[in-house]
Motif scaffolding. Structure first.
Motif, mmCIF file in Angstrom:
data_model
loop_
_atom_site.group_PDB
_atom_site.id
_atom_site.type_symbol
_atom_site.label_atom_id
_atom_site.label_comp_id
_atom_site.label_asym_id
_atom_site.label_seq_id
_atom_site.Cartn_x
_atom_site.Cartn_y
_atom_site.Cartn_z
ATOM 1 N N PHE A 366 27.245 6.714 -52.240
ATOM 2 C CA PHE A 366 28.216 6.527 -53.314
ATOM 3 C C PHE A 366 27.585 5.736 -54.459
ATOM 4 O O PHE A 366 26.710 4.887 -54.247
ATOM 5 N N THR A 367 28.043 6.012 -55.670
ATOM 6 C CA THR A 367 27.589 5.291 -56.856
ATOM 7 C C THR A 367 28.803 4.792 -57.624
ATOM 8 O O THR A 367 29.956 5.038 -57.238
ATOM 9 N N ASN A 369 29.992 5.999 -60.126
ATOM 10 C CA ASN A 369 30.806 7.144 -60.544
ATOM 11 C C ASN A 369 31.910 7.463 -59.546
ATOM 12 O O ASN A 369 32.876 8.155 -59.883
ATOM 13 N N ASN A 370 31.754 6.995 -58.305
ATOM 14 C CA ASN A 370 32.751 7.251 -57.261
ATOM 15 C C ASN A 370 33.692 6.075 -57.045
ATOM 16 O O ASN A 370 34.608 6.162 -56.224
ATOM 17 N N ASN A 375 36.911 11.021 -57.404
ATOM 18 C CA ASN A 375 35.924 12.046 -57.058
ATOM 19 C C ASN A 375 34.846 11.386 -56.205
ATOM 20 O O ASN A 375 33.941 10.738 -56.727
ATOM 21 N N TYR A 377 32.526 12.699 -54.142
ATOM 22 C CA TYR A 377 31.446 13.581 -53.715
ATOM 23 C C TYR A 377 30.213 13.272 -54.552
ATOM 24 O O TYR A 377 30.304 12.703 -55.646
ATOM 25 N N TYR A 378 29.031 13.645 -54.033
ATOM 26 C CA TYR A 378 27.794 13.263 -54.712
ATOM 27 C C TYR A 378 26.631 14.107 -54.202
ATOM 28 O O TYR A 378 26.741 14.798 -53.179
ATOM 29 N N THR A 379 25.508 14.038 -54.910
ATOM 30 C CA THR A 379 24.262 14.648 -54.447
ATOM 31 C C THR A 379 23.266 13.546 -54.134
ATOM 32 O O THR A 379 23.391 12.412 -54.607
ATOM 33 N N GLN A 408 36.000 20.168 -57.829
ATOM 34 C CA GLN A 408 34.835 19.945 -56.980
ATOM 35 C C GLN A 408 34.113 21.263 -56.690
ATOM 36 O O GLN A 408 32.878 21.314 -56.662
ATOM 37 N N THR A 415 26.017 22.637 -59.579
ATOM 38 C CA THR A 415 24.891 21.964 -58.919
ATOM 39 C C THR A 415 23.937 22.982 -58.311
ATOM 40 O O THR A 415 22.711 22.865 -58.440
#
Length: 595
Positions: A366-367, A369-370, A375, A377-379, A408, A415
């Protein structure tokens, strides 16, 4: 998940597949015992090391049957080569190079078993409402960490593990204290799995109620009739402080339904929910007809229809006040503010807290942005040339199953497009572009066939929700997708999702939980075979604890042994969770889209 049928035996066809084309005739001409030996020998010969994995040994009942059984070390499970997507080519072991090696944990269900926010009294109709082993879960999870820490790397490549991903249901009741225990266990340190009264256990298993196994009180209950032992002092040991070693490798986290809604089934943000969670009254029993009706209300499929046999048809909603209160047998317990629920934002923020970084990475995927919880979800980078995508298939609407929001879905599509020089558009037209190719592995909690709960998510109330079949259709458009790894079902299952061409096909890898037997985690290794194919080796592992439980030992490792034994003997245990041989230790062949 399609194709997850239950059989615990190793079939003749499974042995033949395990041996590969060159060994098929040999297996067909030998007795079963010899075939097992040869299959195991074939698996060991292809591995760098089988030690510490289910390739070497597996928990096995001493006396199979309906009565209570101790466990012992049984024969390991051989490698099964799966060529559903493309054929295996000879000599690949000599050519293969390791591209990635990682571990999946799933459905740990770290549980505050004394909480008033539990519905154990429903277990006659919903087996997961209560498990006789669940009080031992926190200390037993530490033994799973010890297993992973003790392995030098992937059994077929020897590559050190790049990371561990937990695919959700890390907590059970959705409590702040469970979240703290979960983080402390994975990061390492002292953990005291106790709430309420600091000096005694206050749950259902010392209540004297014959609906449950009371290890310190012989009762006329279904567990005792099966042969469950009397173990005075077990509950005191279960809530005693222990030391978790923490993981030695970086770990990342994916949301499960128990991580974002109360007890994984109720809608989020219910008015007054924390009043019930932190209160002093715990319901430990209701009459049979009421329990059946409440279980049916909780166990719906996302369309409002109950899946509990005899539970009735459509229901307008879950009667929360009756679940937590109303008539029934009530036990007064010690209130505890640490049982307060957490929001999705608080879950993410706890991971972002640098005090919880442990072996890393900071945020565990997680960053910032989360951080607002909308939202989540992440890469992330799995290894050079391989991107991981962590999905959020949960919904704050409640119910156990999930789905994916349109926003999403479109993010995943973009992505994949950014890392694919060749893919297919919505209408099936091939698209080529000049980009640097990436291979992709996706992670989620829910499986493709448990994504039918399309109720609106309050985080995006106007956004359509899409089901699992729709999402599979998206992934089939991108040859660079190798696999989708998930949990939720508490069973081992592997399905090939065949696209319009073999290159458009990928594997869905579903792994059993660490709360219900067989209590396993999965190692996944990605290799380049140097012949136009890639292999994904999947190997199951068990906690580092003796197979034979020592009833006189209350150490954390001994409790992990008992945790396994009790889960095997649970009156609600289901052998389907073992999966078929082709769902366990496997080599999964895919076409290399970059060759």
């Amino acid at each position: 998940m399609t194709g997850l049928t239950g059989s615990t035996g190793l079939t003749r066809r499974g042995f033949v597949t395990a041996a590969g084309a060159t060994g098929a005739g040999l297996l067909l001409s030998t007795p079963l015992a010899s075939a097992i030996d040869r299959a195991m020998g074939y698996s060991a010969a292809r591995a760098v090391s089988t030690a510490g994995t289910t390739l070497e040994a597996v928990a096995t009942p001493v006396t199979p049957g309906p009565a209570y059984s101790r466990l012992t070390a049984g024969p390991g499970w051989p490698l099964v080569v799966r060529e559903d997507i493309t054929a295996a080519k000879s000599g690949r072991d000599d050519r293969r190079t390791a591209k990635a090696s990682f571990v999946q944990f799933t459905d740990m269900h770290i549980t505050d078993v004394q909480s008033p926010a539990r519905f154990e009294y429903l277990h006659q109709f919903a087996g997961s409402a209560h498990r006789p082993q669940e009080a031992l879960g926190p200390s037993a999870t530490a033994s799973l960490l010890r297993r992973v820490n003790g392995l030098p790397g992937g059994p077929f490549t020897g590559r050190k593990f790049d990371f561990m991903m937990t695919t959700g249901d890390n907590t059970d009741n959705h409590e702040q204290i469970e979240l703290k225990w979960f983080l402390d266990i994975l990061n390492g340190g002292r953990v005291t799995p106790n709430t309420g009264d600091a000096d005694r256990y206050e749950g259902v298993q010392d209540s004297g109620a014959p609906l449950y196994w009371n290890p310190g009180k012989p009762l006329d209950d279904a567990y005792t009739k099966k042969g469950f032992p009397q173990l005075p002092g077990l509950l005191d040991a279960a809530v005693t402080e222990f030391e978790s070693p923490g993981l030695d490798i970086p770990w990342l986290c994916t949301f499960g339904n128990h991580d974002n809604t109360p007890v994984g089934t109720l809608p989020a943000n219910l008015p007054g929910i924390d009043h019930w969670y932190t209160g002093k009254y715990k319901i430990i029993g209701k009459d049979e007809s009421t329990a059946k009706r409440l279980a049916a209300a909780l166990d719906k499929d996302g369309t409002g229809r109950s899946t509990v046999e005899g539970g009735g048809g459509r229901r307008a909603g879950v009667p929360v006040a009756e679940l937590f209160g109303g008539s029934g047998t009530i036990r007064e317990i010690t209130p505890d503010e640490r049982r307060r629920t957490f929001s999705t934002a608080e879950f993410v923020q706890a991971h972002l807290d640098t005090a919880n970084t442990g072996p890393g990475p900071e945020g565990h995927g997680f960053t910032g942005n989360n951080a607002d919880g909308r939202n989540v979800y992440y890469t992330f980078r799995i290894a050079p040339g391989i991107t991981g995508i962590s999905l959020d298939t949960t919904t704050l609407a409640g119910l156990a199953d999930g789905s994916i929001g349109l926003g999403q879905y479109l993010w995943v599509e973009k992505t994949l497009q950014r890392g694919s020089s060749k893919y297919y558009d919505f209408w099936g037209n091939k698209v080529t572009q000049q980009v640097t190719d990436e291979l992709f592995v996706l992670f989620s909690h829910h499986t493709s066939d448990t994504m039918g709960n399309i109720l609106p998510d309050s985080r995006h109330p106007l956004e359509p929700r899409l089901n699992g079949d729709t999402f599979v259709g998206l992934l089939n458009r991108f040859p660079n997708v190798l696999a989708w790894v998930n949990g939720h079902t508490h069973l081992n299952g592997i399905v090939a999702h065949i696209g319009k061409t073999p290159a458009q096909s990928f594997w869905e890898i579903n792994t059993a939980s660490h709360i219900d037997f067989p209590q396993q985690a999965r190692i996944i290794e990605v290799t380049d075979n140097g012949d136009g194919t890639l292999s994904l080796f999947t190997t199951l592992v068990e906690a580092d604890a003796p197979y034979a439980a020592d009833y006189g030992d209350t150490s954390a490792q001994a409790l992990a042994s008992l945790y396994r034994e009790l889960s095997y003997n649970d009156i609600h245990a289901d052998p389907i969770r073992l999966g078929q041989p082709s769902d366990r230790n496997t080599e999964l062949l895919v076409i290399n889209p970059l060759a």
